[in-house]
Design an enzyme around this catalytic site. Structure first.
Site, PDB file in Angstrom:
ATOM      1  N   ARG A  51      33.335  38.296  33.706  1.00 23.21           N
ATOM      2  CA  ARG A  51      32.017  38.870  33.876  1.00 23.21           C
ATOM      3  C   ARG A  51      31.464  38.644  35.289  1.00 23.21           C
ATOM      4  O   ARG A  51      30.957  39.557  35.921  1.00 23.21           O
ATOM      5  CB  ARG A  51      31.059  38.290  32.840  1.00 23.21           C
ATOM      6  CG  ARG A  51      30.171  39.309  32.197  1.00 23.21           C
ATOM      7  CD  ARG A  51      29.612  38.785  30.885  1.00 23.21           C
ATOM      8  NE  ARG A  51      29.603  37.337  30.848  1.00 23.21           N
ATOM      9  CZ  ARG A  51      28.620  36.593  31.334  1.00 23.21           C
ATOM     10  NH1 ARG A  51      27.578  37.151  31.888  1.00 23.21           N
ATOM     11  NH2 ARG A  51      28.694  35.279  31.247  1.00 23.21           N
ATOM     12  N   THR A  52      31.601  37.419  35.777  1.00 27.79           N
ATOM     13  CA  THR A  52      31.096  37.123  37.117  1.00 27.79           C
ATOM     14  C   THR A  52      31.870  37.903  38.177  1.00 27.79           C
ATOM     15  O   THR A  52      31.296  38.461  39.109  1.00 27.79           O
ATOM     16  CB  THR A  52      31.187  35.607  37.389  1.00 27.79           C
ATOM     17  OG1 THR A  52      30.494  34.914  36.368  1.00 27.79           O
ATOM     18  CG2 THR A  52      30.585  35.248  38.730  1.00 27.79           C
ATOM     19  N   LYS A  80      51.302  27.562  44.698  1.00 30.76           N
ATOM     20  CA  LYS A  80      52.317  26.912  45.525  1.00 30.76           C
ATOM     21  C   LYS A  80      51.746  25.705  46.260  1.00 30.76           C
ATOM     22  O   LYS A  80      52.382  25.126  47.119  1.00 30.76           O
ATOM     23  CB  LYS A  80      52.883  27.914  46.540  1.00 30.76           C
ATOM     24  CG  LYS A  80      53.496  29.137  45.890  1.00 30.76           C
ATOM     25  CD  LYS A  80      54.076  30.076  46.962  1.00 30.76           C
ATOM     26  CE  LYS A  80      54.463  31.413  46.364  1.00 30.76           C
ATOM     27  NZ  LYS A  80      53.415  32.442  46.577  1.00 30.76           N
ATOM     28  N   ARG A 101      35.284  31.337  42.907  1.00 28.69           N
ATOM     29  CA  ARG A 101      35.132  30.612  41.649  1.00 28.69           C
ATOM     30  C   ARG A 101      36.261  29.590  41.599  1.00 28.69           C
ATOM     31  O   ARG A 101      37.404  29.934  41.886  1.00 28.69           O
ATOM     32  CB  ARG A 101      35.279  31.605  40.488  1.00 28.69           C
ATOM     33  CG  ARG A 101      35.297  30.964  39.129  1.00 28.69           C
ATOM     34  CD  ARG A 101      33.892  30.804  38.652  1.00 28.69           C
ATOM     35  NE  ARG A 101      33.824  30.520  37.241  1.00 28.69           N
ATOM     36  CZ  ARG A 101      32.733  30.797  36.516  1.00 28.69           C
ATOM     37  NH1 ARG A 101      31.699  31.384  37.059  1.00 28.69           N
ATOM     38  NH2 ARG A 101      32.694  30.493  35.243  1.00 28.69           N
ATOM     39  N   HIS A 129      26.131  27.236  40.032  1.00 32.83           N
ATOM     40  CA  HIS A 129      26.427  28.653  39.846  1.00 32.83           C
ATOM     41  C   HIS A 129      25.208  29.384  40.404  1.00 32.83           C
ATOM     42  O   HIS A 129      24.400  29.935  39.656  1.00 32.83           O
ATOM     43  CB  HIS A 129      26.649  28.935  38.356  1.00 32.83           C
ATOM     44  CG  HIS A 129      27.251  30.279  38.073  1.00 32.83           C
ATOM     45  ND1 HIS A 129      27.527  31.197  39.066  1.00 32.83           N
ATOM     46  CD2 HIS A 129      27.618  30.853  36.909  1.00 32.83           C
ATOM     47  CE1 HIS A 129      28.034  32.278  38.509  1.00 32.83           C
ATOM     48  NE2 HIS A 129      28.102  32.099  37.206  1.00 32.83           N
TER      49      HIS A 129
END
Ligand SMILES: [Zn+2]
Lengths: 313, 144
Positions: A51-52, A80, A101, A129
């Site tokens: 959603r974000t 990696k 994020r 957030h």
């Protein structure tokens, strides 16, 4: 170059500016559809949050820009073992701005220290957030007309719920704000918030576990989820969860112009019968999230609003 | 009266809470310096009952203000030519880097890919000597 890492990175003045721009975009979206033409947003999602991510990508596309990026750590070079510093240095050559994020707290701050482009924190673990908090503010500002003089009820898990903590920290900067904390005694607001924010700023607040009795006082009701895993035993959870579910019956004494907000996704804390109530604005809130992100991208890219003057006339 | 016998030039770290000397020894990485270092445990003190003292000989190359993070009641006595030329308490530094380690498992500093990242703490509450990790805001309050 500016970044957005915590909700308090913007001064009240900068925030007013940003919310005003978001409001202008909301009222006339068409006008802004080319302002980011030729620019690219990198969405660096080290953990999935569909959603974000879609909200950021939709925002950039609405402005005429392009998006690139990854949506989980396994598809990126982080699998990696590349450091955040190295990743962002390279991404800085590919894109003009990025939204990050990350499951670890502070990762976007690390990125901002090495980045050649503005970094937006799109959620770092359970820590910050900021675009959620700014979206909450935009929703209140647009629908109430003002961020001052409000009684804000926050309900649910007030102990661990970071959205609530961020909202409180952001709202105490405005005038004549009162809080009503509605939660089971086990999930009251943490001491540091009480001490460092509320008591330090002489902010009036009350605490209750009786949802219905405080309902008539509220201008805003901010709902959050009470999570099963926060309780030691199942009986406590079952006993308490129903007291903190919002339904039409609990709303009968609420003001006609009260707003019900929720950061989404909801589970069962707001009964679906409430969705058709005009006071339920949580889906509208998600819509405002896109306009807020559009305004934020423009501000961080230092793209002037070609229509700012018109509104002042 | 503090006996500074044998110390011609250097620093006497006085009024360390009894039992705290070894922690300070490791905290300041005194094992790595070449100077001679003396540790006195459980010395008598009018003020504290018992206290620890550390004497470091020669020019001081370590940042003694870092001690304030643990205890700002410590006294630093600077000695030149056998006399105390300066007496002061350590000043709380605004930031400390790679002295305190962040212990929050959710902090970015705990990521295996971020091993090179400096552990930096900022002073957020001078009165209560509280530091917070700049990344995750984890609280640190130093104690001896
Ligand atoms: Zn940390």
């Amino acid at each position: 170059m500016k970044h957005l890492i915590t909700p308090l990175d913007l001064s009240v003045h900068e925030l007013d500016d940003l919310l005003a721009l978001a409001g202008r975009i909301y009222r006339n979206k068409e006008r802004y559809k080319k302002v980011c033409e030729g620019r690219k947003l990198a969405s660096l999602f080290y953990e999935p949050s569909t959603r974000t991510r879609l909200s950021f990508e939709a925002a950039m596309m609405n402005l005429g820009g392009n998006v690139l990026g990854f949506s989980s750590a396994d598809s990126s070079s982080v699998a990696k073992g590349e450091s955040i510093a190295d990743t962002i240095r390279v991404i800085s050559y590919y894109a003009d701005i990025c939204a990050m994020r990350h499951p670890k707290e502070g990762a976007p701050l690390v990125a901002s220290m090495y980045s050649g482009i503005p970094v937006i924190n799109a959620g770092d673990g359970g820590h910050n957030h900021p675009t959620q908090t700014l979206t909450d503010l935009l929703t209140i500002k647009e629908l109430k007309g003002d961020l001052n003089n409000l009684t804000i009820g926050v309900c649910g898990d007030l102990k661990f719920g970071r959205t609530v903590h961020s909202l409180i920290n952001a709202m105490v900067r405005y005038k004549n704000i009162k809080f009503v904390m509605i939660s089971p005694p086990e999930l009251k607001i943490p001491d540091y918030l009480r001490r460092e924010t509320l008591d330090a700023g002489n902010i009036p607040y009350t605490e209750t576990s009786d949802f219905e009795s405080v309902m008539p006082d509220l201008d805003i009701l901010y709902m959050t989820r009470v999570q099963r895993e926060r309780f030691f035993n199942e009986e406590d959870y079952i006993r308490l969860k129903d007291s903190f579910i919002l339904d039409n019956n609990k709303l009968k004494n609420a003001r006609k112009d009260m707003l019900i907000l929720h950061p989404l996704p909801r589970v069962n804390e707001i009964s679906t019968e409430v969705d058709s109530d005009p006071r339920a604005v949580y889906f509208k809130q998600a819509q405002y999230g896109v306009y807020l992100r559009m305004a934020l991208i423009m501000k961080l890219l230092e793209i002037p609003d070609p229509y700012q003057k018109e509104e002042l006339c | 009266m503090l006996n500074i016998g044998g110390l011609h030039e250097g620093v006497v770290i006085d009024h360390i809470k009894a039992g705290g000397a070894m922690q300070i020894y490791h905290y300041l990485n005194l094992e790595k310096i070449d100077s001679s270092v003396a540790i006195i445990k459980n010395a008598k003190s009018n003020k504290m009952g018992k206290k620890d003292i550390i004497k470091i000989e020669g020019p001081i190359t370590v940042d003694l203000d870092l001690l304030a993070v643990l205890d700002d009641d410590i006294t630093l006595n600077y000695i030149e030519n056998d006399v105390i030329v300066k007496k002061r308490h350590p000043n709380l530094p605004e930031t400390v880097t790679n002295i305190i380690k962040c212990k929050n498992p959710r902090c970015v500093t705990s990521s295996s890919s971020e091993r090179g990242l400096a552990h930096t703490f900022k002073l957020t509450d001078r009165k209560h000597r509280i530091y917070r990790c700049i990344y995750c805001e984890q609280k640190f309050k130093g104690q001896l």
